[in-house]
Design a protein around this motif. Sequence first.
Motif, PDB file in Angstrom:
ATOM      1  N   TYR A 130       2.591  -4.432   5.750  1.00 65.43           N
ATOM      2  CA  TYR A 130       2.093  -5.248   4.644  1.00 65.43           C
ATOM      3  C   TYR A 130       0.721  -5.834   4.978  1.00 65.43           C
ATOM      4  CZ  TYR A 130       1.859  -8.698   0.930  1.00 65.43           C
ATOM      5  OH  TYR A 130       1.464  -9.436  -0.166  1.00 65.43           O
ATOM      6  N   MET A 131       0.563  -6.351   6.205  1.00 60.73           N
ATOM      7  CA  MET A 131      -0.715  -6.959   6.560  1.00 60.73           C
ATOM      8  C   MET A 131      -1.840  -5.931   6.612  1.00 60.73           C
ATOM      9  SD  MET A 131       0.018 -10.106   9.195  1.00 60.73           S
ATOM     10  CE  MET A 131       1.193  -9.294  10.275  1.00 60.73           C
ATOM     11  N   LEU A 135      -3.752  -5.923   3.590  1.00 54.98           N
ATOM     12  CA  LEU A 135      -4.630  -7.078   3.421  1.00 54.98           C
ATOM     13  C   LEU A 135      -5.949  -6.901   4.172  1.00 54.98           C
ATOM     14  CD1 LEU A 135      -1.986  -9.914   3.958  1.00 54.98           C
ATOM     15  CD2 LEU A 135      -2.745  -8.942   1.781  1.00 54.98           C
ATOM     16  N   ALA A 193      -2.652  -7.097  13.309  1.00 56.50           N
ATOM     17  CA  ALA A 193      -1.420  -7.659  12.758  1.00 56.50           C
ATOM     18  C   ALA A 193      -0.368  -7.863  13.850  1.00 56.50           C
ATOM     19  CB  ALA A 193      -0.881  -6.737  11.668  1.00 56.50           C
ATOM     20  N   PHE A 253      -3.562 -18.010   6.366  1.00 55.11           N
ATOM     21  CA  PHE A 253      -4.586 -17.071   5.895  1.00 55.11           C
ATOM     22  C   PHE A 253      -5.640 -17.796   5.062  1.00 55.11           C
ATOM     23  CE2 PHE A 253      -0.634 -14.696   6.408  1.00 55.11           C
ATOM     24  CZ  PHE A 253      -1.036 -13.636   7.212  1.00 55.11           C
ATOM     25  N   VAL A 288      -2.335 -14.182  -0.099  1.00 52.76           N
ATOM     26  CA  VAL A 288      -1.811 -12.939   0.458  1.00 52.76           C
ATOM     27  C   VAL A 288      -0.546 -12.458  -0.266  1.00 52.76           C
ATOM     28  CG1 VAL A 288      -2.801 -13.336   2.732  1.00 52.76           C
ATOM     29  CG2 VAL A 288      -0.508 -14.207   2.224  1.00 52.76           C
TER      30      VAL A 288
END
Length: 395
Positions: free
Chosen positions: A341-342, A345, A352, A385, A389
């Motif tokens: 998932y990261m 981003l 990550a 963050f 996100v």
Amino acid sequence: MPKPMFKVDLSKRMDDQEIPGHNRWHPDIPAAFSVNPGESFRMECLDWTDGQIENNDDPSDIKHVNLSRVHVLSGPVYVNGVQPGDLLVVDILDIGAFPEAEWGFNGIFARENGGGFLTDHYPEAAKSIWDFNGIYASSRHVPGVKFPGIIHPGLIGVAPSQELLDEWNKREKALVDTDPDREPALATLPERDSVVLGQVKDADFDRIAKEGARTVPPRENGGNCDIKNLSKGSRIYFPVFVEGGKLSVGDIHFSQGDGEISFCGGIEMPGWIDLQVNVIKDGMAKYGIKSNPMFKPGPVDPKFGEYLVFEGISVSEMDGQQHYLDAHIAYRRACLNAIEYMKTLGFTGEQAYMLLSTAPVEGHIGGIVDIPNACCTVGIPKDIFDKDVLPKVGK
């Protein structure tokens, strides 16, 4: 301020200190100093690698780190009047960084030199440097995040008895013998290379070096438990196995995620810790603590309102094989899901991975009874963050 009882010079290795610490567990390592029950004192600590990692952008020092050197510990502390069978009560009064060293490091060890929780997916060495600004940490190597740390000792423990030490070495060697060529190794056995044994005299040095247990894993004496909430205000109840207890401490982290998954693990740093010791006579029998410490967390904890929580189950990501209630696999799957998932981003997988190991993420066992799948979760505080996100509905 409690009286400094163990001091370090950051420009020197542990065996060159005025009073050296140690990097093996053995009952015959002499105490560095003694205190009375009820006494408070300060101990200074080097970082766990004994100064091998530098504040730069080159991960070569992580790749080639000498793991036979770790962990260098401050101590041991002899507590007067303490006997086997007692409980040694240790309060962490305060803990912090040195003003001249307000930075720390995290890394991914190369598979052939220690590896980590996700070494099958990230076998190459990587490094991130973290700068401290008061209670906050940020990194030029993992941009876009900032978080408050929970400074804590990754390693704190008492000396084993000779009988307990012999048991450790026997059982860990039996494990290694099942697959002696595995990378990374199944356990780290006693090793003469790079040993540091405090004030041990020459006549005993070789014997203790050959017997001394490595400080890498947690064991019945406490040791390298890497519990991020074992911070200021915490109280620990240690079972005592030798006269005086012989308490040692080190491996200070500015911050860490549950699991310390990259192995070079939290934000590693040198620092100082203020402790107070007391004793409960015959406490092991009185409170049923036969082995392994018990602790009460302190009141210091960052407050986050929202988390992104990722689940994992005990099905291997490598081959789809079903495992029975395997929390290790389930937590690995949760971490891998968070990393994927990261990556959406803008983080690399390595960034990550290191973020999960350094930020105050929450790891939990959600379910451990619903056959065949254990369910584990890893929760990342949303507020660390610098941008939103969350997935965007309708986009």
